[in-house]
Design an enzyme around this catalytic site. Sequence first.
Site, mmCIF file in Angstrom:
data_model
loop_
_atom_site.group_PDB
_atom_site.id
_atom_site.type_symbol
_atom_site.label_atom_id
_atom_site.label_comp_id
_atom_site.label_asym_id
_atom_site.label_seq_id
_atom_site.Cartn_x
_atom_site.Cartn_y
_atom_site.Cartn_z
ATOM 1 N N HIS A 27 -21.990 -0.816 -57.783
ATOM 2 C CA HIS A 27 -20.725 -1.624 -57.465
ATOM 3 C C HIS A 27 -20.538 -1.670 -55.966
ATOM 4 O O HIS A 27 -19.773 -0.685 -55.483
ATOM 5 C CB HIS A 27 -19.335 -0.940 -58.022
ATOM 6 C CG HIS A 27 -18.157 -1.800 -58.060
ATOM 7 N ND1 HIS A 27 -17.320 -1.802 -59.052
ATOM 8 C CD2 HIS A 27 -17.824 -2.700 -57.129
ATOM 9 C CE1 HIS A 27 -16.248 -2.558 -58.559
ATOM 10 N NE2 HIS A 27 -16.570 -3.311 -57.460
ATOM 11 N N HIS A 29 -20.044 -4.892 -53.186
ATOM 12 C CA HIS A 29 -19.933 -6.300 -52.818
ATOM 13 C C HIS A 29 -20.665 -6.347 -51.447
ATOM 14 O O HIS A 29 -20.397 -5.769 -50.359
ATOM 15 C CB HIS A 29 -18.787 -6.755 -52.676
ATOM 16 C CG HIS A 29 -17.905 -6.747 -53.985
ATOM 17 N ND1 HIS A 29 -17.853 -7.829 -54.798
ATOM 18 C CD2 HIS A 29 -17.177 -5.729 -54.575
ATOM 19 C CE1 HIS A 29 -17.020 -7.273 -56.152
ATOM 20 N NE2 HIS A 29 -16.854 -6.061 -55.626
ATOM 21 N N HIS A 207 -15.149 -7.054 -63.216
ATOM 22 C CA HIS A 207 -14.278 -6.457 -62.921
ATOM 23 C C HIS A 207 -13.026 -6.544 -63.783
ATOM 24 O O HIS A 207 -12.774 -7.635 -64.167
ATOM 25 C CB HIS A 207 -13.656 -6.880 -61.361
ATOM 26 C CG HIS A 207 -14.615 -6.671 -60.392
ATOM 27 N ND1 HIS A 207 -15.697 -6.959 -60.144
ATOM 28 C CD2 HIS A 207 -14.343 -5.838 -59.171
ATOM 29 C CE1 HIS A 207 -16.257 -6.422 -59.056
ATOM 30 N NE2 HIS A 207 -15.361 -5.790 -58.511
ATOM 31 N N GLU A 210 -8.804 -3.212 -62.689
ATOM 32 C CA GLU A 210 -8.511 -2.513 -61.677
ATOM 33 C C GLU A 210 -7.229 -2.543 -61.089
ATOM 34 O O GLU A 210 -6.693 -1.499 -61.068
ATOM 35 C CB GLU A 210 -9.278 -3.317 -60.278
ATOM 36 C CG GLU A 210 -9.184 -3.062 -58.920
ATOM 37 C CD GLU A 210 -10.054 -3.975 -57.746
ATOM 38 O OE1 GLU A 210 -10.356 -5.085 -58.188
ATOM 39 O OE2 GLU A 210 -10.025 -3.434 -56.543
ATOM 40 N N ASP A 288 -17.759 -0.235 -53.473
ATOM 41 C CA ASP A 288 -17.102 -1.571 -53.574
ATOM 42 C C ASP A 288 -17.155 -2.350 -52.188
ATOM 43 O O ASP A 288 -18.227 -3.040 -52.264
ATOM 44 C CB ASP A 288 -15.867 -1.269 -53.805
ATOM 45 C CG ASP A 288 -14.778 -2.496 -54.513
ATOM 46 O OD1 ASP A 288 -15.485 -3.291 -54.782
ATOM 47 O OD2 ASP A 288 -13.810 -2.379 -54.675
ATOM 48 N N ASP A 289 -16.500 -1.999 -51.119
ATOM 49 C CA ASP A 289 -16.521 -2.826 -49.915
ATOM 50 C C ASP A 289 -16.452 -1.681 -48.920
ATOM 51 O O ASP A 289 -15.508 -1.542 -48.208
ATOM 52 C CB ASP A 289 -15.335 -3.697 -49.759
ATOM 53 C CG ASP A 289 -15.185 -4.682 -51.132
ATOM 54 O OD1 ASP A 289 -15.887 -5.794 -50.860
ATOM 55 O OD2 ASP A 289 -14.519 -4.566 -51.801
HETATM 56 N N1 HPA Z 1 -12.091 -6.794 -56.771
HETATM 57 C C1 HPA Z 1 -12.067 -7.824 -56.964
HETATM 58 N N2 HPA Z 1 -12.846 -8.605 -56.199
HETATM 59 C C2 HPA Z 1 -13.496 -8.079 -55.049
HETATM 60 C C3 HPA Z 1 -13.294 -6.728 -54.920
HETATM 61 C C4 HPA Z 1 -12.748 -5.913 -55.587
HETATM 62 O O1 HPA Z 1 -12.409 -4.771 -55.504
HETATM 63 N N3 HPA Z 1 -14.239 -6.605 -53.437
HETATM 64 C C5 HPA Z 1 -14.780 -7.871 -53.267
HETATM 65 N N4 HPA Z 1 -14.268 -8.576 -54.256
HETATM 66 ZN ZN ZN Z 2 -15.294 -4.471 -56.569
#
Ligand code: HPA
Ligand code: ZN
Length: 349
Positions: A27, A29, A207, A210, A288-289
């Site tokens: 996971h 991006h 996703h 979250e 994630d990011d």
């Molecule tokens: N959630 C949803 N979309 C996203 C995320 C996330 O954590 N990071 C990049 N796009």
């Molecule tokens: Zn994500």
Amino acid sequence: MKPLTLAPIAPERLSDVLRRMPKAELHIHIEGSLEPEMIFALARRNGVELPYASVEALRAAYAFTNLQSFLDIYYAGASVLLKEQDFYDMAWAYLEKAAADHVVHAELFFDPQTHTSRGVDMDTVILGLSRACRDAGQTLGVSASLILCFLRHLSEDDAFATLEQALPLREHFIGVGLDSSEVGHPPEKFARIFKRCGELGLHRVAHAGEEGPPAYIHTALDLLQVERIDHGVQATRDRTLMQRLASQGIALTVCPLSNIKLCVYPDLRSHSLGQLLEAGIAATVNSDDPAYFGGYVNQNFLQTFQALDLQASHAYRLARNSLQASFAAEAAKAAWIERLDDFFESVRA
Ligand code: HPA
Ligand code: ZN
């Protein structure tokens, strides 16, 4: 899973184990790996004007209150990506960091609609990313594949048009995902496109849970037929769902530092990772990011283990889950798991 009997080890040694154990990242991006320095370098290279005066000013804007407040800045950051080499450079920088974190396999999410809506060709996006993945396999020893994500705040028709544009490049990606603003954009909005992707033999993830309710996790499984859930931490609010995830062996790609930065939990000590593992759910740890949330995958492991007082047996389970839940070939997975077992044997010795 024999090393589950691992005895507790001293914190310093545990940190070393977390850093060095072979793991998969499922996971990430890739646009979220764009560091402020690279955003500015690409802006200069491409003549793009940024609404921030400096790297420091941009970094100072990384104070998020929820998912949407992050997405607004994340999409703005991606506006500097114009050429194939830009996509290559971004992915390569991530893959070098992944190699340093002992990631043996990574599945990279990318958001084509963020780029095609600005006039960037699908070929430019996919061929740049794909070349970096190929080179990483050859020179970094990191296996890497691509998962095309549909933006859920856009329409399903837009997703269908995106799939059509990407299909001539079908051999460059292994699956599809669903990301962006979750609440108000439930899985059922994308039931038809996910059915089509299933018919095409693409892997499917989404996703769910979250910020959105546990019901979105149920419907992602039932209506989108996903093989893994991205995030999924809201499952703890639904006991039946927890049992379902455990009994069906559905992996969750959990991203602890992301959850703190986006205020899903007030702090890491409140995070549900330990609870998910305790319930027998195949949780994994991911970044994630990472450029926006303060750490790549090893930082996610280190900080979460310290906050939740997790031990070597949890480390083994999380790494094993990540390798097992990946979409790599069974033979590759078996070889990585053997490497993991050997590594933990050496820790025990
Ligand atoms: N959630 C949803 N979309 C996203 C995320 C996330 O954590 N990071 C990049 N796009
Ligand atoms: Zn994500």
